[in-house]
Structures are given as C-alpha cells and as structure tokens.
Scaffold this active site. Structure first.
Site, PDB file in Angstrom:
ATOM      1  N   SER A  92       0.873  -1.184   0.000  1.00 27.87           N
ATOM      2  CA  SER A  92       0.000   0.000   0.000  1.00 27.87           C
ATOM      3  C   SER A  92       0.905   1.227   0.000  1.00 27.87           C
ATOM      4  O   SER A  92       1.532   1.530   1.018  1.00 27.87           O
ATOM      5  CB  SER A  92      -0.903   0.011   1.237  1.00 27.87           C
ATOM      6  N   LYS A 145      -7.265   1.584  -2.591  1.00 26.92           N
ATOM      7  CA  LYS A 145      -6.786   1.117  -1.283  1.00 26.92           C
ATOM      8  C   LYS A 145      -6.785   2.265  -0.266  1.00 26.92           C
ATOM      9  O   LYS A 145      -7.116   2.076   0.906  1.00 26.92           O
ATOM     10  CB  LYS A 145      -5.381   0.527  -1.402  1.00 26.92           C
ATOM     11  N   LYS A 201       0.677   5.378   8.397  1.00 27.99           N
ATOM     12  CA  LYS A 201       1.290   5.655   7.092  1.00 27.99           C
ATOM     13  C   LYS A 201       0.213   5.790   6.017  1.00 27.99           C
ATOM     14  O   LYS A 201       0.237   6.722   5.200  1.00 27.99           O
ATOM     15  CB  LYS A 201       2.269   4.528   6.750  1.00 27.99           C
TER      16      LYS A 201
END
Length: 299
Positions: free
Chosen positions: A100, A175, A243
C-alpha cells in the site's frame, strides 16, 4: 504443478506476505521467496516453497514477481535498487505490487518498469491477516487490462474478490479509500464499545444485535470481540495504518477533496502511535477512546 503455471517470486514474507506465498504454494505454483529476515524464508521453504538470499536471485527466473513491503521508499528500493527487480528480472515478467503506497509513486514505478520491459500492476490487498491466511483477500488492481487478466489466476489463489479498477495507480487510490473507511469504522466501533461498557451493557449481546442491523460491518464481525478482550496482537499495525492515513490525506488534498472525519481519524491514529502503541493492531484505537474517556479496562 503443471508446466503452464508461471514461476513466482515473492518478496516480503511478513504478516500478509507469508500466508499469501504459502497459499500460492498450496495452489500448485513454484514460489521462491525473499525476505530481509531469513526466518520468514525458512517458513515458506517448510511450506513447500523455495528460498532466495537476495532479490536478484528470487526474480531471475520468475514469470510473475509479487512484492508486499511496508511503504513507498521500500517498494522503490526493491524495484530500482542495485539488487532490485528492474536490474535482474527477465524482460516480459509481470510485477505485481501488493504493497500500500502513494498512487503517484505507483504510476512512476510502472513507467520505469515498462522501460525495462517489465509489465507492472498495482494490486494492494484488504482483509488483514485473517484474509491472507484464508485466501479471501479483496484485491484492487490497477494497470493495463490485458496484463491484469494474465495474472488474475495468481491473484485468485490469494484473494476472493479481485477487481480491475483502472490504469496504473488506481489500485492504490482505491486502497487509500479502503483505509479511510476502515480507520473511521474502527474508531466508531471503539467509541461504541467504550460507551456500552460505561453503561454496563452485555457487550457480547450488544455486538450480536448491532452486527445484524444497519450498523453491521466487518470490524464488528472480525475485531469487536478481541477489542472487548483488549487483545491487540497485530493483524495490521497502527504504524502502517498511520502511514496509510498520510497517503489518503495527501491524495485528498491534491484532489481538493474534503475529508473532515478522515482527517480527524488520522490525528487519532497518530496520537495512538505517539503514545507508544504503533506495534499494536489498529483496533487498539479503543485504548485511546478509553484514555480520552478517563476509563481503564478494569473501570
């Protein structure tokens, strides 16, 4: 295994990658794994795969290269480093990045790959550790349609829902949206559970009835019981979700999209991390709600 099955290199054998690689072995693929810590490679070998001591060794004969590493710089290093994919993969190989990362980095790397004769798709996954183990991941795939279709059987060996969502970078964009929804949902479930406990309600009964109504969601199904038990063994670490929230904040700002609840949830995730809980499962947002409420698990 039949000769028609592509040879697979799998780079990154962590919480998600390890089970995914093992499921590819179970599906009859020849899988060579590489991981920075050798123990994870040995686990794959015990499951019937092969091990490599470097990325170069892993990818040399691979038809399909799958990567799943923590962040954009890690993917860039794996792809473009001296020991990396671009320098050592054969022309015509397909690189499937299940990490990701930032959509713009994914697009840039796909262009670099094409210049090296490597066909790249971004295929981030959702479903957590349980989904990886059960081969029921949801996989959002960006890239050229023909390349995506060529690796669909490989992806279907590790995931239940495999959807081509657009050109390079689109998988990462979807995502990011996924992570936005998941973080917000965890936070609301955490608030609801602390609220229920404050009133002495039977949380197991409450979870059952909430999960059966309009409030039903996967977080209630998969994580509420462990949240009540204060079991936060990571299926997906707070550090990684922090993140990912940075990715969605930056991408939303670039597109001029307001995400007020998302931005607030990102701050909560960051606060939880700053309190020293970065290695816990992201459902540990419950601990922050508890702290903000002046409550403790023992009440």
């Amino acid at each position: 295994m039949t000769d028609s099955k592509p040879r697979i290199a799998f780079i990154g054998l962590g919480i998600m990658g390890g089970p995914m690689a093992a499921n590819l072995v179970k599906a009859g693929y020849a899988v060579t794994g590489y991981n920075r810590s050798r123990a994870k490679v040995d686990t794959l070998v015990e499951a019937g795969g092969a091990g490599a001591d470097s990325i170069a060794e892993a990818v040399a004969d691979a038809d399909v290269i799958i990567t799943i590493v923590p962040d954009s710089p890690d993917v860039e290093a794996v792809a473009d480093g001296e020991d990396g994919i671009f320098a050592h993969a054969k022309s015509g190989a397909v690189w499937v990045d299940c990490s990701s990362i930032r959509p713009d980095v994914s697009v840039a790397l796909a262009k670099q790959a094409a210049e090296k004769g490597i066909r790249a798709v971004d295929a981030p996954v959702s479903g957590g550790e349980a989904g990886a183990i059960e081969a029921t991941l949801s996989i959002m795939v960006g890239g050229d349609a023909d390349v995506v279709e060529s690796v669909r059987p490989v992806l279907e060996a590790v995931g239940k829902t495999v959807v081509h969502v657009g050109p390079s970078g689109s998988g990462q964009t979807v995502k990011a949206a996924n992570q936005l929804i998941v973080a917000g949902t965890i936070e609301l479930v955490a608030e609801a559970l602390v609220f229920l406990e404050a009133y002495g309600v039977d949380t197991a009964a409450a979870i059952e009835v909430l999960a059966g109504g309009l409030a039903g969601n996967r977080i209630l199904d998969r994580k509420a019981t462990s949240m009540v038990a204060r079991e936060f063994t990571p299926g997906f670490r707070v550090d990684l979700h922090h993140k990912d929230m940075g990715i969605i904040l930056a991408a939303a700002r670039e597109a001029g999209v307001a995400i007020p609840l998302g931005a607030h949830t990102a701050q909560l995730m960051q606060s939880l991390r700053q309190l020293g809980h970065g290695d816990l499962d992201h459902s540990a947002l419950l601990l922050l709600v508890e702290q903000l409420s002046g409550r403790s698990p023992s009440h």
